[in-house]
Design a protein around this motif. Structure first.
Motif, PDB file in Angstrom:
ATOM      1  N   ASP A  11       0.564  -1.379  -0.305  1.00  0.00           N
ATOM      2  CA  ASP A  11       0.070   0.091  -0.101  1.00  0.00           C
ATOM      3  C   ASP A  11       0.923   1.594   0.098  1.00  0.00           C
ATOM      4  OD1 ASP A  11      -2.369  -1.312  -0.056  1.00  0.00           O
ATOM      5  OD2 ASP A  11      -1.835  -1.799   2.199  1.00  0.00           O
ATOM      6  N   VAL A  12       1.682   0.977   1.027  1.00  0.00           N
ATOM      7  CA  VAL A  12       2.991   2.250   0.465  1.00  0.00           C
ATOM      8  C   VAL A  12       4.527   1.799   0.976  1.00  0.00           C
ATOM      9  CG1 VAL A  12       3.661   4.053   2.556  1.00  0.00           C
ATOM     10  CG2 VAL A  12       1.690   3.134   2.332  1.00  0.00           C
ATOM     11  N   ILE A  13       5.318   2.732  -0.994  1.00  0.00           N
ATOM     12  CA  ILE A  13       6.713   2.434  -0.687  1.00  0.00           C
ATOM     13  C   ILE A  13       7.349   3.112  -0.064  1.00  0.00           C
ATOM     14  CG2 ILE A  13       7.837   2.114  -2.416  1.00  0.00           C
ATOM     15  CD1 ILE A  13       4.213   1.430  -3.567  1.00  0.00           C
ATOM     16  N   VAL A  14       8.413   2.805   0.903  1.00  0.00           N
ATOM     17  CA  VAL A  14       9.233   3.917   1.445  1.00  0.00           C
ATOM     18  C   VAL A  14      10.329   3.544   0.637  1.00  0.00           C
ATOM     19  CG1 VAL A  14      10.169   5.021   3.396  1.00  0.00           C
ATOM     20  CG2 VAL A  14       8.163   3.742   3.532  1.00  0.00           C
ATOM     21  N   HIS A  15      10.809   4.485   0.174  1.00  0.00           N
ATOM     22  CA  HIS A  15      12.150   4.281  -0.912  1.00  0.00           C
ATOM     23  C   HIS A  15      13.402   5.396  -0.993  1.00  0.00           C
ATOM     24  CE1 HIS A  15      11.730   8.054  -3.296  1.00  0.00           C
ATOM     25  NE2 HIS A  15      10.778   7.722  -3.821  1.00  0.00           N
ATOM     26  N   SER A  16      14.930   4.695  -1.238  1.00  0.00           N
ATOM     27  CA  SER A  16      15.327   5.496  -0.627  1.00  0.00           C
ATOM     28  C   SER A  16      15.788   6.918  -1.896  1.00  0.00           C
ATOM     29  CB  SER A  16      17.054   5.116  -0.566  1.00  0.00           C
ATOM     30  OG  SER A  16      16.750   3.785  -1.772  1.00  0.00           O
ATOM     31  N   LEU A  29      11.105   3.480  -8.841  1.00  0.00           N
ATOM     32  CA  LEU A  29       9.911   2.625  -8.603  1.00  0.00           C
ATOM     33  C   LEU A  29       8.856   3.558  -8.436  1.00  0.00           C
ATOM     34  CD1 LEU A  29      11.910   1.164  -5.501  1.00  0.00           C
ATOM     35  CD2 LEU A  29      10.900   0.349  -7.544  1.00  0.00           C
ATOM     36  N   ARG A  30       8.542   5.007  -8.397  1.00  0.00           N
ATOM     37  CA  ARG A  30       7.193   5.695  -8.610  1.00  0.00           C
ATOM     38  C   ARG A  30       6.868   5.417  -9.848  1.00  0.00           C
ATOM     39  NH1 ARG A  30       6.671   9.934  -5.036  1.00  0.00           N
ATOM     40  NH2 ARG A  30       8.144  10.029  -2.747  1.00  0.00           N
ATOM     41  N   GLN A  31       7.698   5.095 -10.531  1.00  0.00           N
ATOM     42  CA  GLN A  31       6.975   4.857 -11.835  1.00  0.00           C
ATOM     43  C   GLN A  31       5.558   3.553 -12.022  1.00  0.00           C
ATOM     44  OE1 GLN A  31       9.950   4.548 -15.220  1.00  0.00           O
ATOM     45  NE2 GLN A  31      10.804   6.725 -14.123  1.00  0.00           N
ATOM     46  N   GLY A  32       4.534   4.053 -12.920  1.00  0.00           N
ATOM     47  CA  GLY A  32       4.518   2.554 -12.441  1.00  0.00           C
ATOM     48  C   GLY A  32       3.096   1.982 -11.224  1.00  0.00           C
ATOM     49  N   LEU A  33       3.559   3.053 -10.450  1.00  0.00           N
ATOM     50  CA  LEU A  33       1.746   2.668  -9.399  1.00  0.00           C
ATOM     51  C   LEU A  33       0.468   2.656  -9.310  1.00  0.00           C
ATOM     52  CD1 LEU A  33       4.345   4.303  -6.236  1.00  0.00           C
ATOM     53  CD2 LEU A  33       4.476   2.004  -6.692  1.00  0.00           C
ATOM     54  N   ARG A  34       0.595   2.422  -8.686  1.00  0.00           N
ATOM     55  CA  ARG A  34      -1.449   2.260  -8.596  1.00  0.00           C
ATOM     56  C   ARG A  34      -1.876   3.820  -7.810  1.00  0.00           C
ATOM     57  NH1 ARG A  34      -0.530  -2.575  -6.417  1.00  0.00           N
ATOM     58  NH2 ARG A  34      -2.128  -1.725  -4.615  1.00  0.00           N
ATOM     59  N   ALA A  35      -2.940   4.238  -8.440  1.00  0.00           N
ATOM     60  CA  ALA A  35      -3.581   5.572  -7.906  1.00  0.00           C
ATOM     61  C   ALA A  35      -3.979   5.176  -6.366  1.00  0.00           C
ATOM     62  CB  ALA A  35      -4.843   5.694  -8.436  1.00  0.00           C
ATOM     63  N   ASP A  36      -4.323   3.612  -6.201  1.00  0.00           N
ATOM     64  CA  ASP A  36      -4.048   3.964  -4.519  1.00  0.00           C
ATOM     65  C   ASP A  36      -2.723   3.341  -3.560  1.00  0.00           C
ATOM     66  OD1 ASP A  36      -4.222   1.149  -5.719  1.00  0.00           O
ATOM     67  OD2 ASP A  36      -4.677   0.130  -4.523  1.00  0.00           O
ATOM     68  N   GLN A  37      -1.713   3.633  -4.343  1.00  0.00           N
ATOM     69  CA  GLN A  37      -0.474   3.097  -3.514  1.00  0.00           C
ATOM     70  C   GLN A  37       0.205   4.545  -2.881  1.00  0.00           C
ATOM     71  OE1 GLN A  37       1.346   0.476  -6.841  1.00  0.00           O
ATOM     72  NE2 GLN A  37       1.247  -1.007  -5.043  1.00  0.00           N
ATOM     73  N   MET A  38       0.554   4.909  -2.223  1.00  0.00           N
ATOM     74  CA  MET A  38       1.695   6.009  -2.004  1.00  0.00           C
ATOM     75  C   MET A  38       3.087   5.530  -1.998  1.00  0.00           C
ATOM     76  SD  MET A  38       0.829   8.097   1.605  1.00  0.00           S
ATOM     77  CE  MET A  38       1.768   7.024   2.657  1.00  0.00           C
ATOM     78  N   ALA A  39       3.578   6.358  -2.341  1.00  0.00           N
ATOM     79  CA  ALA A  39       5.835   6.679  -2.023  1.00  0.00           C
ATOM     80  C   ALA A  39       5.806   7.957  -0.876  1.00  0.00           C
ATOM     81  CB  ALA A  39       5.789   6.889  -3.595  1.00  0.00           C
TER      82      ALA A  39
END
Length: 326
Positions: free
Chosen positions: A270-275, A281-291
């Motif tokens: 549901d949430v991607i925490v990235h360095s 990694l933000r490319q192609g995320l679904r509308a219901d996902q948060m980065a």
């Protein structure tokens, strides 16, 4: 075992594709760099930490040895392993030796001029000093993050001072001609000293930016969180940060950006925490996902206590001080 090492134990993920030795070294390095493990801290003994983490003493011993070689810790006979103060201790020692030599010469000249030590001391205390402008190099790994660090430090500098931002990779093709002092994350201090021999190097403490802390705290308790790091050794640091600033979140999975099973992990999150450096990694995320980008900033306390005194020590002895004097 204090809370710092308790968080360390939770952050080590034995099911991860990243070896536990790499995770442990990264967690300790960035714990030191972030100030969670401050200078002078005595680390647990090899056997005690190994027992606490459920690791082999050989693994922990090898990690301690690597940290000593990198200059992050030092062993003291009969007392244990301690976090080094780093920063500019060597440069300060050299500066003090220079000052002692200058004082000796000044005393000699004062005697020749017939001045007593009291008269000489009075003249020194009332002497005017016009500080020169200083050129600072902010050295980092990723351009955007390094430029942001430099931007955060700029308000602490005096008018006329200049701060440049370069990554270690950029130095190969774009090395500034004159640098008075280098500031870098503490994890890069030894490398920076090798790249700029003879120039003061300050290892600065980094802390998570306020925006990062706020974003982590706002994660919903039931969210499935994927923590993705560009560097394997940074993964446990990010996991520990999520657990620290979002203690209500219980489903946290970590991976490195080049892991084969990363696409599946991202699809379930549901949430991607990235360095920083894993922004793709933000490319192609679904509308219901948060980065959320896990970004750091130089600790203002470290700037004031470590960096600014080192910069002031450089003033008045820069090669072109007369040219830049106000």
């Amino acid at each position: 075992m204090d809370s710092t090492f308790e968080r360390l134990a939770v952050a080590i993920d034995k099911s991860s594709s990243v070896s536990v030795s790499v995770q442990l070294r990264g967690a300790l390095e960035y714990g030191i760099a972030s100030g969670d493990i401050p200078p002078g801290t005595r680390l647990p003994s090899v056997r005690r930490l190994a027992g606490h983490l459920g690791m082999s003493p050989v693994t922990v011993g090898n990690v301690y040895s690597a940290l000593r070689e990198a200059g992050h810790v030092e062993g003291r006979v009969g007392t244990g392993t301690f976090v080094t103060h780093g920063g500019v201790s060597h440069q300060q020692a050299q500066s003090l030796r220079d000052v002692e030599r200058c004082i000796g010469e000044l005393v000699r000249l004062g005697q020749e001029a017939g001045l007593s030590r009291a008269e000489l001391a009075y003249r020194v205390s009332t002497a005017s000093f016009r500080p020169g402008h200083v050129r600072v190099l902010m050295l980092g790994t990723f351009h955007d993050a390094t430029a942001a660090y430099a931007e955060d430090i700029q308000p602490f500098l005096r008018p006329g001072d200049e701060i440049l931002a370069r990554t270690t990779e950029q130095l190969v093709r774009d090395r500034p001609e004159r640098i008075d002092i280098v500031v870098t994350p503490r994890t890069l201090r030894v490398e920076a000293q090798a790249l700029f021999p003879g120039i003061p190097v300050v290892g600065i403490t980094l802390i998570p930016k306020e925006a990062t802390r706020i974003a982590l705290a706002a994660i919903a308790p039931q969210a499935q969180v994927a923590v993705v790091s560009y560097f394997p050794e940074f993964l446990p640091v990010m996991r520990a940060g999520v657990l620290r600033f979002a203690p209500h979140v219980t489903r946290v999975t970590g991976a490195v950006s080049d892991d084969d099973d990363l696409p599946g992990l991202l699809s379930r999150a549901d949430v991607i925490v990235h360095s920083t450096g894993a922004d793709n990694l933000r490319q192609g995320l679904r509308a219901d996902q948060m980065a959320i980008e896990y970004r750091h900033t130089p600790d203002s306390h470290a700037i004031e206590t470590d960096l600014l005194p080192a910069i002031d020590a450089c003033r008045g002895r820069t090669p072109d001080k007369e040219e830049h004097a106000p």
